[in-house]
Design a protein around this motif. Structure first.
Motif, PDB file in Angstrom:
ATOM      1  N   GLY A 176     -30.277  22.981 -17.499  1.00 16.70           N
ATOM      2  CA  GLY A 176     -29.583  22.920 -16.346  1.00 16.70           C
ATOM      3  C   GLY A 176     -30.060  23.897 -14.995  1.00 16.70           C
ATOM      4  O   GLY A 176     -30.069  23.706 -13.931  1.00 16.70           O
ATOM      5  N   THR A 177     -30.294  25.068 -15.402  1.00 15.30           N
ATOM      6  CA  THR A 177     -30.984  25.996 -14.419  1.00 15.30           C
ATOM      7  C   THR A 177     -32.551  25.567 -13.992  1.00 15.30           C
ATOM      8  O   THR A 177     -32.487  25.726 -12.843  1.00 15.30           O
ATOM      9  CB  THR A 177     -31.263  27.515 -15.374  1.00 15.30           C
ATOM     10  OG1 THR A 177     -32.168  27.525 -16.368  1.00 15.30           O
ATOM     11  CG2 THR A 177     -30.030  28.326 -15.585  1.00 15.30           C
ATOM     12  N   VAL A 178     -33.153  24.824 -14.823  1.00 15.03           N
ATOM     13  CA  VAL A 178     -34.154  24.224 -14.503  1.00 15.03           C
ATOM     14  C   VAL A 178     -33.818  23.160 -13.323  1.00 15.03           C
ATOM     15  O   VAL A 178     -34.606  23.061 -12.546  1.00 15.03           O
ATOM     16  CB  VAL A 178     -35.111  23.615 -15.432  1.00 15.03           C
ATOM     17  CG1 VAL A 178     -36.228  22.731 -14.892  1.00 15.03           C
ATOM     18  CG2 VAL A 178     -35.662  24.761 -16.533  1.00 15.03           C
ATOM     19  N   TYR A 179     -32.917  22.249 -13.551  1.00 15.33           N
ATOM     20  CA  TYR A 179     -32.379  21.350 -12.723  1.00 15.33           C
ATOM     21  C   TYR A 179     -32.005  22.101 -11.433  1.00 15.33           C
ATOM     22  O   TYR A 179     -32.618  21.621 -10.410  1.00 15.33           O
ATOM     23  CB  TYR A 179     -31.311  20.546 -13.323  1.00 15.33           C
ATOM     24  CG  TYR A 179     -30.618  19.619 -12.556  1.00 15.33           C
ATOM     25  CD1 TYR A 179     -31.407  18.524 -11.732  1.00 15.33           C
ATOM     26  CD2 TYR A 179     -29.324  19.883 -11.931  1.00 15.33           C
ATOM     27  CE1 TYR A 179     -30.682  17.464 -10.771  1.00 15.33           C
ATOM     28  CE2 TYR A 179     -28.802  19.187 -10.811  1.00 15.33           C
ATOM     29  CZ  TYR A 179     -29.517  18.056 -10.393  1.00 15.33           C
ATOM     30  OH  TYR A 179     -28.720  17.253  -9.463  1.00 15.33           O
ATOM     31  N   ILE A 180     -31.247  23.010 -11.605  1.00 18.08           N
ATOM     32  CA  ILE A 180     -30.972  23.697 -10.328  1.00 18.08           C
ATOM     33  C   ILE A 180     -31.763  24.319  -9.309  1.00 18.08           C
ATOM     34  O   ILE A 180     -32.031  24.124  -8.183  1.00 18.08           O
ATOM     35  CB  ILE A 180     -29.848  24.928 -10.822  1.00 18.08           C
ATOM     36  CG1 ILE A 180     -28.442  24.417 -11.380  1.00 18.08           C
ATOM     37  CG2 ILE A 180     -29.391  25.783  -9.235  1.00 18.08           C
ATOM     38  CD1 ILE A 180     -27.859  25.512 -11.775  1.00 18.08           C
ATOM     39  N   PHE A 181     -32.960  24.907 -10.010  1.00 16.13           N
ATOM     40  CA  PHE A 181     -34.096  25.186  -9.655  1.00 16.13           C
ATOM     41  C   PHE A 181     -34.921  24.161  -8.780  1.00 16.13           C
ATOM     42  O   PHE A 181     -35.218  24.263  -7.703  1.00 16.13           O
ATOM     43  CB  PHE A 181     -35.005  25.900 -10.410  1.00 16.13           C
ATOM     44  CG  PHE A 181     -36.277  26.497  -9.954  1.00 16.13           C
ATOM     45  CD1 PHE A 181     -36.420  27.496  -9.010  1.00 16.13           C
ATOM     46  CD2 PHE A 181     -37.618  25.744  -9.982  1.00 16.13           C
ATOM     47  CE1 PHE A 181     -37.377  28.012  -8.406  1.00 16.13           C
ATOM     48  CE2 PHE A 181     -38.704  26.193  -9.370  1.00 16.13           C
ATOM     49  CZ  PHE A 181     -38.720  27.321  -8.594  1.00 16.13           C
TER      50      PHE A 181
END
Length: 194
Positions: free
Chosen positions: A79-84
């Motif tokens: 999810g953090t990779v997606y937000i990035f």
């Protein structure tokens, strides 16, 4: 749940809900081209689909947290990779093109949400990044997903309500607005990984 976590959750929800996505852009385009009367079935389809997808996200996260709790840590980092990726995409994106839609239908708006990767990732990332460490009951997860659905509906109504006005302002200050939104998403990543 600490106040800063709830504040960052809400910040994440508002940034994601109000940034352009397939539902918001379709609603804006439909409103500016056809008005409320011709577009209302499509709008209600978008709203209904949004809530159904968010409920499905809550069920998914609850199921994973119950049966595969360690998988949520992996999903949190995904999810953090997606937000990035979303932050970079928002910062470098171009103004949306207007499509030539002539018919509006409830099912078109409803089904759009099931293929709208943005809201699937939005719902799952919000729960795994902010909520699941503090609340794991299905009722809590459903509550937070309904908050997301409500904010998303308000965002889409905003895009509908001010139609051409938002379009002109947004296109005029497109780059500045998108960079600010991207930086805001970077703060969300920081709060998830902290």
């Amino acid at each position: 749940m600490p106040g800063y976590v709830l504040a960052n959750f809400m910040l994440y929800v508002f940034v994601n809900a109000f940034t352009p996505g397939p539902g918001n852009i379709l609603a804006l385009n439909t409103m500016t081209n056809y008005g409320w009367e011709k577009g209302r079935k499509l709008f209600f389809g978008i709203f209904t689909g949004y809530y159904v997808v968010q409920i499905m996200c809550a069920l998914f996260v609850h199921g994973v947290s119950t049966f595969l709790p360690d998988a949520l840590k992996i999903i949190k980092y995904v999810g953090t990779v997606y937000i990035f990726w979303l932050a970079i995409h928002i910062a470098i994106s171009k103004p949306p093109d207007q499509s030539d839609e002539k018919e509006t239908f409830f099912m078109k708006g409803f089904l759009l949400q099931f293929v709208n990767v943005k809201i699937w990732m939005f719902g799952i990332t919000a729960l795994t990044g902010y909520i699941i460490d503090y609340r794991t009951s299905l009722s809590s997860l459903l509550f937070y997903e309904l908050v997301i659905g409500t904010v998303g509906t308000i965002a889409t109504l905003t895009w509908i309500g001010v139609g051409a006005l938002i379009q002109k302002f947004y296109i005029r200050y497109f780059r500045i607005i998108n960079i600010i939104l991207a930086l805001t998403l970077m703060e969300c990543i920081y709060s998830i990984l902290k």
